[in-house]
Design a protein around this motif. Structure first.
Motif, PDB file in Angstrom:
ATOM      1  N   ARG A   1     -19.497  56.066   1.375  1.00 48.56           N
ATOM      2  CA  ARG A   1     -18.967  55.278   2.484  1.00 48.56           C
ATOM      3  C   ARG A   1     -18.542  56.210   3.625  1.00 48.56           C
ATOM      4  O   ARG A   1     -18.842  55.958   4.788  1.00 48.56           O
ATOM      5  N   LEU A   2     -17.883  57.304   3.272  1.00 50.02           N
ATOM      6  CA  LEU A   2     -17.448  58.252   4.308  1.00 50.02           C
ATOM      7  C   LEU A   2     -18.646  58.856   5.027  1.00 50.02           C
ATOM      8  O   LEU A   2     -18.626  59.040   6.250  1.00 50.02           O
ATOM      9  N   LEU A   3     -19.706  59.151   4.264  1.00 52.09           N
ATOM     10  CA  LEU A   3     -20.866  59.792   4.880  1.00 52.09           C
ATOM     11  C   LEU A   3     -21.518  58.877   5.910  1.00 52.09           C
ATOM     12  O   LEU A   3     -22.061  59.343   6.909  1.00 52.09           O
ATOM     13  N   LYS A   4     -21.462  57.593   5.661  1.00 51.42           N
ATOM     14  CA  LYS A   4     -22.159  56.679   6.559  1.00 51.42           C
ATOM     15  C   LYS A   4     -21.351  56.366   7.816  1.00 51.42           C
ATOM     16  O   LYS A   4     -21.891  55.878   8.792  1.00 51.42           O
TER      17      LYS A   4
ATOM     18  N   VAL B   1      -5.887  68.326   6.087  1.00 47.33           N
ATOM     19  CA  VAL B   1      -7.093  67.560   6.381  1.00 47.33           C
ATOM     20  C   VAL B   1      -6.768  66.208   7.016  1.00 47.33           C
ATOM     21  O   VAL B   1      -7.616  65.334   7.097  1.00 47.33           O
ATOM     22  N   LEU B   2      -5.533  66.077   7.505  1.00 49.49           N
ATOM     23  CA  LEU B   2      -5.079  64.800   8.033  1.00 49.49           C
ATOM     24  C   LEU B   2      -5.966  64.278   9.153  1.00 49.49           C
ATOM     25  O   LEU B   2      -6.207  63.085   9.271  1.00 49.49           O
ATOM     26  N   GLU B   3      -6.476  65.180  10.003  1.00 45.25           N
ATOM     27  CA  GLU B   3      -7.241  64.752  11.172  1.00 45.25           C
ATOM     28  C   GLU B   3      -8.700  64.457  10.851  1.00 45.25           C
ATOM     29  O   GLU B   3      -9.441  64.035  11.725  1.00 45.25           O
ATOM     30  N   TYR B   4      -9.112  64.733   9.623  1.00 49.26           N
ATOM     31  CA  TYR B   4     -10.540  64.602   9.313  1.00 49.26           C
ATOM     32  C   TYR B   4     -10.923  63.178   8.978  1.00 49.26           C
ATOM     33  O   TYR B   4     -10.117  62.412   8.440  1.00 49.26           O
ATOM     34  N   SER B   5     -12.182  62.822   9.300  1.00 52.09           N
ATOM     35  CA  SER B   5     -12.675  61.502   8.968  1.00 52.09           C
ATOM     36  C   SER B   5     -14.176  61.607   8.739  1.00 52.09           C
ATOM     37  O   SER B   5     -14.787  62.642   9.010  1.00 52.09           O
ATOM     38  N   GLY B   6     -14.753  60.533   8.216  1.00 56.95           N
ATOM     39  CA  GLY B   6     -16.201  60.424   8.088  1.00 56.95           C
ATOM     40  C   GLY B   6     -16.813  61.539   7.261  1.00 56.95           C
ATOM     41  O   GLY B   6     -16.250  61.977   6.269  1.00 56.95           O
ATOM     42  N   ARG B   7     -17.980  62.012   7.717  1.00 58.76           N
ATOM     43  CA  ARG B   7     -18.746  62.980   6.917  1.00 58.76           C
ATOM     44  C   ARG B   7     -17.992  64.284   6.741  1.00 58.76           C
ATOM     45  O   ARG B   7     -18.117  64.949   5.702  1.00 58.76           O
TER      46      ARG B   7
ATOM     47  N   PHE C   1     -29.928  62.053   6.824  1.00 52.68           N
ATOM     48  CA  PHE C   1     -29.933  60.858   5.981  1.00 52.68           C
ATOM     49  C   PHE C   1     -28.667  60.008   6.103  1.00 52.68           C
ATOM     50  O   PHE C   1     -28.677  58.849   5.750  1.00 52.68           O
ATOM     51  N   ALA C   2     -27.555  60.596   6.528  1.00 55.44           N
ATOM     52  CA  ALA C   2     -26.332  59.789   6.572  1.00 55.44           C
ATOM     53  C   ALA C   2     -26.010  59.393   8.001  1.00 55.44           C
ATOM     54  O   ALA C   2     -26.551  58.414   8.508  1.00 55.44           O
ATOM     55  N   SER C   3     -25.175  60.136   8.664  1.00 59.08           N
ATOM     56  CA  SER C   3     -24.767  59.712   9.999  1.00 59.08           C
ATOM     57  C   SER C   3     -24.531  60.940  10.845  1.00 59.08           C
ATOM     58  O   SER C   3     -24.147  61.986  10.338  1.00 59.08           O
ATOM     59  N   HIS C   4     -24.842  60.842  12.123  1.00 55.70           N
ATOM     60  CA  HIS C   4     -24.448  61.940  13.005  1.00 55.70           C
ATOM     61  C   HIS C   4     -23.667  61.417  14.202  1.00 55.70           C
ATOM     62  O   HIS C   4     -23.565  62.074  15.221  1.00 55.70           O
ATOM     63  N   ALA C   5     -23.109  60.224  14.049  1.00 65.22           N
ATOM     64  CA  ALA C   5     -22.336  59.649  15.143  1.00 65.22           C
ATOM     65  C   ALA C   5     -20.995  60.377  15.265  1.00 65.22           C
ATOM     66  O   ALA C   5     -20.422  60.797  14.273  1.00 65.22           O
TER      67      ALA C   5
ATOM     68  N   SER D   1     -26.873  77.196   2.174  1.00 64.91           N
ATOM     69  CA  SER D   1     -26.285  75.961   1.664  1.00 64.91           C
ATOM     70  C   SER D   1     -25.563  75.207   2.778  1.00 64.91           C
ATOM     71  O   SER D   1     -25.582  73.968   2.779  1.00 64.91           O
ATOM     72  N   ALA D   2     -24.971  75.941   3.737  1.00 60.57           N
ATOM     73  CA  ALA D   2     -24.331  75.240   4.849  1.00 60.57           C
ATOM     74  C   ALA D   2     -25.377  74.498   5.680  1.00 60.57           C
ATOM     75  O   ALA D   2     -25.207  73.317   6.022  1.00 60.57           O
ATOM     76  N   MET D   3     -26.505  75.191   5.971  1.00 59.95           N
ATOM     77  CA  MET D   3     -27.586  74.550   6.742  1.00 59.95           C
ATOM     78  C   MET D   3     -28.111  73.321   6.011  1.00 59.95           C
ATOM     79  O   MET D   3     -28.342  72.263   6.605  1.00 59.95           O
ATOM     80  N   LEU D   4     -28.302  73.499   4.700  1.00 56.85           N
ATOM     81  CA  LEU D   4     -28.831  72.407   3.886  1.00 56.85           C
ATOM     82  C   LEU D   4     -27.916  71.190   3.975  1.00 56.85           C
ATOM     83  O   LEU D   4     -28.368  70.058   4.175  1.00 56.85           O
ATOM     84  N   ALA D   5     -26.602  71.447   3.855  1.00 57.85           N
ATOM     85  CA  ALA D   5     -25.645  70.349   3.896  1.00 57.85           C
ATOM     86  C   ALA D   5     -25.689  69.670   5.265  1.00 57.85           C
ATOM     87  O   ALA D   5     -25.751  68.429   5.360  1.00 57.85           O
ATOM     88  N   VAL D   6     -25.716  70.465   6.326  1.00 61.64           N
ATOM     89  CA  VAL D   6     -25.730  69.892   7.677  1.00 61.64           C
ATOM     90  C   VAL D   6     -26.986  69.054   7.876  1.00 61.64           C
ATOM     91  O   VAL D   6     -26.934  67.903   8.320  1.00 61.64           O
ATOM     92  N   TRP D   7     -28.133  69.632   7.489  1.00 61.54           N
ATOM     93  CA  TRP D   7     -29.402  68.938   7.729  1.00 61.54           C
ATOM     94  C   TRP D   7     -29.447  67.633   6.941  1.00 61.54           C
ATOM     95  O   TRP D   7     -29.759  66.585   7.473  1.00 61.54           O
TER      96      TRP D   7
END
Lengths: 318, 670
Positions: free
Chosen positions: A52-55, A216-222, B552-556, B541-547
């Motif tokens: 859910r966070l990733l999306k 990590v208070l300010e972090y959200s989403g991915r 596939f998820a979100s970049h908003a 691994s950092a690049m992999l995670a970012v890509w």
């Protein structure tokens, strides 16, 4: 052929670490809930949270810099690399020679360095409080961990984790006072490093006693998902570390059969479950400490590590 | 032309530049000309010394008919000298490049330019000298040139005090070195290092020499408790000079220590290693604890130098202990660790001082409680400063980790030492080193977090501008070197092999042939570390995670006000400050010691006065050592004062009796 199978085992372990980490977190939460006579969230809840966070889109504070956006990935990457160097179900990892135990500690220190910086990036009081407490705890836990590594390295005559596991699985090591101290110290360090009760409470928010959650208070989403995943991987790493050093007999040999690997895998899951259960019981049975009582607790690990190393300097057989 | 002749020529050219700078320092183009000239000369010297180190140019000696009559001045370059000359000149070249930009902001260039070139020449000559006289002369020349740079901004009374303290400490240091070299030359008075090396001396003499060198070279390097001048003097100089003093001059002092103790003094008893280890461990922890308490960026960096010099001396102490017990391979490992840390510290400390100087130019501030948010205003500086912070905090894959890792490996070889005192001491020192490493991380989280992150705490910080290209180029160059030393340490380990073979009799196995540029220091332990692979793993691994996530998820992304639990306070003063960040560590490690003094004034109920909190952090060495010492000197001078008002008769009898007493002592002695 050998290279391919070694590569296979290595990548299997890396993926396993990633896949199993949220499960372990969910398991510990579930056991804690059951111990408190609650039903608790389902085991797969951490996966759902993470998806859910990733999306979701991320909300970033106006004055956050690139450190804020890069840090989650750096934290995740360094933690994952460190976890990939710890044997989970088989020894003889392909790249285990590229970094030893000291390097694993330093990789985790890198993750903490960037997490503390990320906490200070937006410039809020909460971030500062979390970061300053985190480095205070680390300034005791990290030397304690290094001294524990010294203890094990002096027994095994190497700081390479696979070599340590090999030596400790032989029968001539036997029961030793120094290793007992190292085990106790390692457990304390693991609790402190992962922010579990009594050092920090992973379930609190909005409390002035918190450390990790304040950073990590300010972090959200991915970004938050990456940090949560890194925290889960770190917990798994410490439990694997304790398992691979103090219960090394179940690890599959590099030239073992597929059945041996499968057995090793089963034993590994059993180790995770057992240690996770113990962690949940311990956390339920104890209360959170005041921040400035922590030095006594973590300093105990430091003393245990020093004592263990000292004993081995006095005699290699203690 | 031999390498030593060329390097002497470089030193002479630097002296020439200094003279030229005296003549035309007020001219319009003096600054770029002088720094350009020193850049070219030090670069040439650096290349020559590197070539000598890796064996392309042969070690050579040279006698010049200057200096003492009939004796001449002896100069020589061997592997050790080549290594330190490379360190000196790489640091010098970087500082010159930086100063091409930074020096433009200097109000009184005539107080800096001549001494800068002379300082570089002095450091080169100390390392090249091959007899006691030219060595001491160059040492004193180096000290005086740096003293002149410390008081370059003499309008500030604090800088004048720093200069005064530095002059006294440098004088004591040189005196100790003079006595040490005097004891080594013996009554025959043959000044050349060859003759000293050939001589034999009693263990007592060797022990006194060791203590004297620890005072002489140690006070210049900044070992506790002789470090008191360092946090005053290093920050007082202009920033590129601070970088040279902290990054390079302390290394010349380390060179002096190695040259005299490892080379000239001959074999030393095992406890010499224990002494050096204890002082090194204490310096490491006390230095970094004080560093964490500082709010002045340059003073913080100066204290962190004391820590790093402590780490170098831990390595050297281990090497001495191993060598005294005939464990050549272990001694070689410990010495390699120390030498590599010398190189690494000179790189990242220069980088950090350059960064602090850039911030000083941009904001006019050294107090980090008036900075903040500089990452937005000075993006390149802050990135390069971050590289320096990660390197000095010993985080992989940068270079600081490599030398600390090697030191830890050397410590792990020491249970085989036969002496009980060492068996008990080495693990304690290992613990101190681990503590210092962790506290260094905290120190540089604080430095970067308070100065560069967060919100601006002053107008100057809010309106800062990125610095010029020369400064940025110098910082980028040094940061690059930090990364290279970190990911391919094997080549650097191999480069110092001739030195360890010469002074410990052992050497590490050849590293360059190991697969994937791994370093594996000892045959006995199978431990290995590979900076390159760790770097690649993290990056991949950092690049992999970012890509994966962005694909596939979100970049908003959405920008909004800070959350801060729903109560964001607009005032930047609500942020953590430097001293509040250090408060937990201060309370754990320094509560109820004389180093910190906290005072809370709480008004009575009903009183409208604000409550006040004040904190004074002081260096306990002043109250424990220097003030009693100064008191004793004052007491003695007060009571010996009446000796100045005697009659001739009494003076004569005084002279007579002291003569008799001295002769009596001599008669009983022999």
């Amino acid at each position: 052929m050998e290279l391919i199978s070694a590569l296979l085992v290595q990548s299997m372990q890396m993926l396993l670490v990633l896949a199993a980490a949220p499960l372990l977190t969910g398991f510990v939460r579930k056991v804690k809930a059951r111990l408190l006579r609650r039903r608790g969230p389902p085991l797969i809840q951490p996966y759902r949270d993470m998806l859910r966070l990733l999306k979701k889109e991320v909300v970033v504070a106006d004055n956050a810099s690139w450190i804020f956006r890069v840090a989650p990935y750096v934290i995740f990457a360094t933690t994952w690399v460190a976890a990939a160097l710890v044997p989970t179900f088989a020894t003889g990892l392909l790249f285990s020679w590229s970094a030893d135990l000291i390097a694993i500690i330093a990789l985790l220190a890198s993750a903490r360095f960037f997490l503390a910086l990320a906490g200070m990036d937006v410039g809020t009081a909460f971030g500062g409080i979390g970061s300053s407490r985190e480095v205070m705890i680390a300034s005791l836990a990290e030397p304690a961990m290094l001294l524990i590594v010294f203890t094990m390295a002096l027994v095994a005559r190497s700081t390479q984790l696979s070599a340590v596991a090999d030596v400790l699985s032989t029968s001539e090591v036997g029961l030793r006072v120094s290793l007992g101290m190292a085990l106790l110290g390692l457990i304390i360090v693991a609790i402190a490093e992962n922010g579990r009760i009594p050092v920090d409470n992973p379930a609190t928010h909005l409390e002035l006693t918190m450390v990790h959650e304040a950073m990590v208070l300010e972090y959200s989403g991915r970004h938050l998902a990456m940090i949560e995943l890194a925290a889960a991987v770190k917990l798994l790493l410490y439990i694997s570390l304790i398992g691979c050093i103090f219960v090394p007999w179940t690890l599959a040999e590099p030239d073992g059969s597929i059945a041996a690997h499968l057995a090793g895998f089963g034993f590994y899951l059993a180790k995770l479950a057992a240690l996770g259960f113990l962690l949940a019981v311990f956390e339920t049975a104890i209360a959170k400490m005041r921040v400035f009582r922590l030095p006594d607790f973590v300093g105990g690990a430091l003393m245990l590590g020093l004592l263990g190393t000292l004993l081995l300097f006095v005699s290699r057989s203690l | 032309m031999t390498s030593v002749a060329f390097l002497l020529l470089c030193a002479a050219a630097l002296l020439g530049v200094a003279v030229l700078a005296v003549a035309c320092a007020r001219a319009y183009a003096a600054t770029p000309i002088v720094y350009g000239a020193t850049l070219v000369i030090t670069l040439a010297a650096a290349i020559t010394s590197c070539a000598t180190l890796v064996g392309l140019a042969a070690p050579a000696g040279l006698v010049l008919p200057i200096g003492l009559p009939w004796i001449g001045a002896h100069f020589r370059i061997d592997a050790l000298a080549a290594f330190f000359l490379a360190t000196v000149n790489v640091g010098g070249a970087a500082a010159s490049l930086y100063a091409l930009g930074y020096g433009q902001h200097e109000d009184e260039p005539h107080r800096v330019l001549p001494f800068f070139a002379a300082f570089l020449a002095g450091m080169n000559l100390v390392v090249l000298a091959n007899d006691a006289f030219s060595y001491l002369l160059s040492w004193e020349f180096m000290s005086l040139a740096s003293w002149a740079l410390v008081i370059a901004h003499h309008h500030d009374p604090e800088n004048r005090r720093a200069g005064f303290v530095y002059l006294i400490m440098a004088g004591i240091g040189t005196l100790a070195l003079l006595l040490a070299l005097g004891l080594l030359t013996g009554p025959d008075g043959n000044y050349t290092f060859e003759a000293i090396r050939a001589g034999t001396r009693t263990p007592l003499t060797a022990a006194i020499v060791l203590v004297l060198v620890l005072i002489g070279a140690g006070s210049k390097a900044g070992l506790v408790p002789l470090h008191a001048w360092l946090p005053l003097a290093h920050p007082a100089a202009p920033s590129h000079v601070s970088a040279l003093m902290s990054g390079v001059m302390t290394k010349v002092a380390v060179y002096g220590f190695i040259r005299i103790v490892f080379d000239l003094a001959g074999s030393l008893p095992w406890w010499s290693g224990a002494l050096v280890l204890a002082i090194g461990g204490l310096s490491a922890v006390l230095g970094v604890l004080q560093a964490l308490m500082q709010d002045d960026t340059k003073r913080l960096l100066a204290y962190s130098t004391i820590e790093n010099i402590g780490i170098v001396f831990i390595g050297l102490g281990l090497a001495l202990a191993f060598r005294a017990n005939g464990m050549e391979a272990a001694a070689a490992l410990a010495m390699t660790a120390a030498l590599l840390h010398v190189l690494n510290h000179s790189l990242f400390k220069s980088l950090l001082f350059f960064g602090a100087g850039a911030v000083l130019v941009a904001t006019g501030e050294r107090n980090m409680d008036r900075m903040g948010g500089l990452i937005h205003r000075m993006p390149v500086t802050s990135f390069l400063f971050l590289v320096g912070c990660t390197a000095i905090s010993a985080l992989p894959p940068l270079n600081g980790f490599v030398s600390e890792w090697l030191t830890f490996q050397a410590i792990l070889l020491s249970p085989d030492l036969p002496q009980w005192a060492l068996k008990v001491m080495v693990p304690a020192v290992g613990g101190l080193l681990a503590l210092a490493a962790a506290l260094a991380g905290a120190t540089f989280v604080k430095t970067f977090g308070i100065a560069f992150l967060g919100r601006p705490r002053s107008n100057e910080a809010a309106t800062a501008r990125e610095v010029d290209r020369f400064s940025l180029a110098a910082m980028a160059l040094v940061a690059m070197l930090c990364l290279i030393t970190g990911i391919v340490p094997g080549y650097f380990v191999d480069a110092v092999t001739p030195i360890t073979r010469q002074f410990t009799g052992g050497a590490l196995p050849l590293q360059a042939n190991l697969p994937w540029l791994t370093i594996m220091p000892a045959v006995v332990s199978g431990s290995s570390y590979n900076g390159l692979l760790v770097f690649l793993f993290i990056a991949t691994s950092a690049m992999l995670a970012v890509w994966t996530i962005h694909r596939f998820a979100s970049h908003a992304i959405r920008r909004g006000p800070a959350w801060d639990c729903g109560f964001p306070d607009a005032s930047p003063l609500t942020q953590y400050s430097g001293s509040s960040f250090a408060q937990p560590v201060r309370r754990v490690f320094m509560a109820r010691t004389s180093a910190t003094h906290e005072e809370v004034t709480m008004p009575a109920p009903g009183d409208m006065q604000p409550a006040r909190f004040s904190l004074v952090v002081s260096d306990p060495v002043w109250t424990w050592l220097y003030q009693p010492l100064a008191g004793a000197v004052e007491f003695a001078s007060l009571h010996l004062n009446h000796l100045q008002f005697l009659t001739i008769r009494r003076y004569l009898s005084l002279v007579f009796f002291s003569l008799v007493a001295l002769l009596l002592v001599l008669a009983i002695w022999s």
